[in-house]
Design a protein around this motif. Sequence first.
Motif, PDB file in Angstrom:
ATOM      1  N   ARG A  24       0.834  -1.210   0.000  1.00 35.44           N
ATOM      2  CA  ARG A  24       0.000   0.000   0.000  1.00 35.44           C
ATOM      3  C   ARG A  24       0.863   1.252   0.000  1.00 35.44           C
ATOM      4  O   ARG A  24       1.818   1.366   0.771  1.00 35.44           O
ATOM      5  CB  ARG A  24      -0.935  -0.013   1.200  1.00 35.44           C
ATOM      6  N   VAL A  25       0.493   2.188  -0.868  1.00 36.73           N
ATOM      7  CA  VAL A  25       1.214   3.448  -1.045  1.00 36.73           C
ATOM      8  C   VAL A  25       0.323   4.601  -0.626  1.00 36.73           C
ATOM      9  O   VAL A  25      -0.858   4.647  -0.983  1.00 36.73           O
ATOM     10  CB  VAL A  25       1.622   3.648  -2.525  1.00 36.73           C
ATOM     11  N   VAL A  26       0.884   5.546   0.128  1.00 32.43           N
ATOM     12  CA  VAL A  26       0.226   6.827   0.374  1.00 32.43           C
ATOM     13  C   VAL A  26       1.006   7.886  -0.388  1.00 32.43           C
ATOM     14  O   VAL A  26       2.223   8.012  -0.231  1.00 32.43           O
ATOM     15  CB  VAL A  26       0.176   7.164   1.879  1.00 32.43           C
ATOM     16  N   ASP A  27       0.307   8.619  -1.240  1.00 29.86           N
ATOM     17  CA  ASP A  27       0.930   9.636  -2.089  1.00 29.86           C
ATOM     18  C   ASP A  27       0.418  11.007  -1.662  1.00 29.86           C
ATOM     19  O   ASP A  27      -0.730  11.367  -1.928  1.00 29.86           O
ATOM     20  CB  ASP A  27       0.589   9.366  -3.560  1.00 29.86           C
ATOM     21  N   VAL A  28       1.268  11.755  -0.979  1.00 33.34           N
ATOM     22  CA  VAL A  28       0.913  13.106  -0.532  1.00 33.34           C
ATOM     23  C   VAL A  28       1.453  14.097  -1.560  1.00 33.34           C
ATOM     24  O   VAL A  28       2.660  14.239  -1.725  1.00 33.34           O
ATOM     25  CB  VAL A  28       1.490  13.399   0.865  1.00 33.34           C
ATOM     26  N   GLY A  29       0.527  14.757  -2.233  1.00 30.91           N
ATOM     27  CA  GLY A  29       0.912  15.617  -3.349  1.00 30.91           C
ATOM     28  C   GLY A  29       0.869  14.810  -4.626  1.00 30.91           C
ATOM     29  O   GLY A  29       1.870  14.646  -5.318  1.00 30.91           O
ATOM     30  N   ALA A  30      -0.314  14.288  -4.944  1.00 33.29           N
ATOM     31  CA  ALA A  30      -0.450  13.335  -6.049  1.00 33.29           C
ATOM     32  C   ALA A  30      -0.663  14.017  -7.392  1.00 33.29           C
ATOM     33  O   ALA A  30      -1.189  13.400  -8.321  1.00 33.29           O
ATOM     34  CB  ALA A  30      -1.607  12.381  -5.756  1.00 33.29           C
ATOM     35  N   ASN A  31      -0.295  15.280  -7.504  1.00 27.85           N
ATOM     36  CA  ASN A  31      -0.417  16.029  -8.754  1.00 27.85           C
ATOM     37  C   ASN A  31       0.262  15.248  -9.887  1.00 27.85           C
ATOM     38  O   ASN A  31       1.470  15.012  -9.841  1.00 27.85           O
ATOM     39  CB  ASN A  31       0.249  17.398  -8.596  1.00 27.85           C
ATOM     40  N   PRO A  32      -0.484  14.834 -10.910  1.00 28.35           N
ATOM     41  CA  PRO A  32       0.067  13.924 -11.932  1.00 28.35           C
ATOM     42  C   PRO A  32       0.892  14.630 -13.004  1.00 28.35           C
ATOM     43  O   PRO A  32       0.612  14.548 -14.191  1.00 28.35           O
ATOM     44  CB  PRO A  32      -1.201  13.301 -12.532  1.00 28.35           C
ATOM     45  N   LEU A  33       1.954  15.325 -12.586  1.00 25.71           N
ATOM     46  CA  LEU A  33       2.813  16.006 -13.559  1.00 25.71           C
ATOM     47  C   LEU A  33       3.681  15.002 -14.313  1.00 25.71           C
ATOM     48  O   LEU A  33       4.058  15.226 -15.453  1.00 25.71           O
ATOM     49  CB  LEU A  33       3.684  17.036 -12.841  1.00 25.71           C
ATOM     50  N   SER A  34       4.026  13.921 -13.660  1.00 28.78           N
ATOM     51  CA  SER A  34       4.799  12.853 -14.279  1.00 28.78           C
ATOM     52  C   SER A  34       4.445  11.553 -13.574  1.00 28.78           C
ATOM     53  O   SER A  34       3.856  11.564 -12.491  1.00 28.78           O
ATOM     54  CB  SER A  34       6.306  13.129 -14.182  1.00 28.78           C
ATOM     55  N   ALA A  35       4.806  10.446 -14.183  1.00 22.34           N
ATOM     56  CA  ALA A  35       4.471   9.148 -13.595  1.00 22.34           C
ATOM     57  C   ALA A  35       5.214   8.963 -12.275  1.00 22.34           C
ATOM     58  O   ALA A  35       6.427   9.171 -12.205  1.00 22.34           O
ATOM     59  CB  ALA A  35       4.832   8.029 -14.557  1.00 22.34           C
TER      60      ALA A  35
END
Length: 295
Positions: A24-35
């Motif tokens: 499980r991953v938590v992504d803080v700042g998930a703005n999809p500027l790049s993969a």
Amino acid sequence: MGMGFDKTRARLLCDAVAPERLTRVVDVGANPLSAPPYAPLLEAGLCEVWGFEPHPAAYHKVVALAGPLEHYLPHAVGSGKTVEFRICTGSGMSSTLEPNIATFDALNRFHASATVVERIKLKTCKLDDLADLPEFDLLKIDIQGGEVEVFKGAKKRLASAICIITEAAAVPLYVDQPLLDTQIATLRPLGYSLHKFQSTHSFAFHGAFSKRLPRRKYRSQFVDGDLVFLRNLLSLPSLPTEALKHLAILADAVVDSQDVTVAAMAELVARGALTAGSVHDYIDQLPHVTARPED
């Protein structure tokens, strides 16, 4: 040097270590500027993502693109206080901190993308206070200078996670931005040590005669990059068995550190949670390895 992601190898590894749940991953700042670095693992259906993105446009974009293993919330993660969020012309530069014009002048860049076009008040939340957030293994964070506040508000959560991928800066792109040394000092008491630089960005200094120096050839200043921190890497026997399994998966498929994967698997063998043959089967998938022992 890592070997890069390989779907066949990743599936073999996940089947071998057999965790109780998906990584499980938590992504803080998930703005999809790049993969993101976990993208191949997610595309293979081998991890689950919980993402946070307070920038309205970026949030709607990630929700629109989300697959069945992705969950996104528009929360601003931080210290729990109300902060001013600066929305910049380049969404990737938006931050709770003020852009540092002095640094931009020295590097002769970022002025256009870091121009503040709107200021809004946001109530931040601590990861430790989110009761509905499940236990996670990897914290990926990229919030333009607010990382330390997130770490301080996630001490309980990070006690069971095993990996952090964070963006850290060597020069202040924002006013009063905590730099790389502060992130290291904040994470050390939580059991995390710097494992590797996953990417680096360097730029040239600007002066009266700088136009004679092509930017791509002369860029000596390390500005920022993505860093990997691992918990208790120097004392693997202290990690729970389930954490070791997720460490093995993340080290191969996200961090690109297959030597860590093999070390984690060795500890699982010592506990009777994995067979030596399974470790050799995994190593056989890697290039540039020695011959498998006959026994």
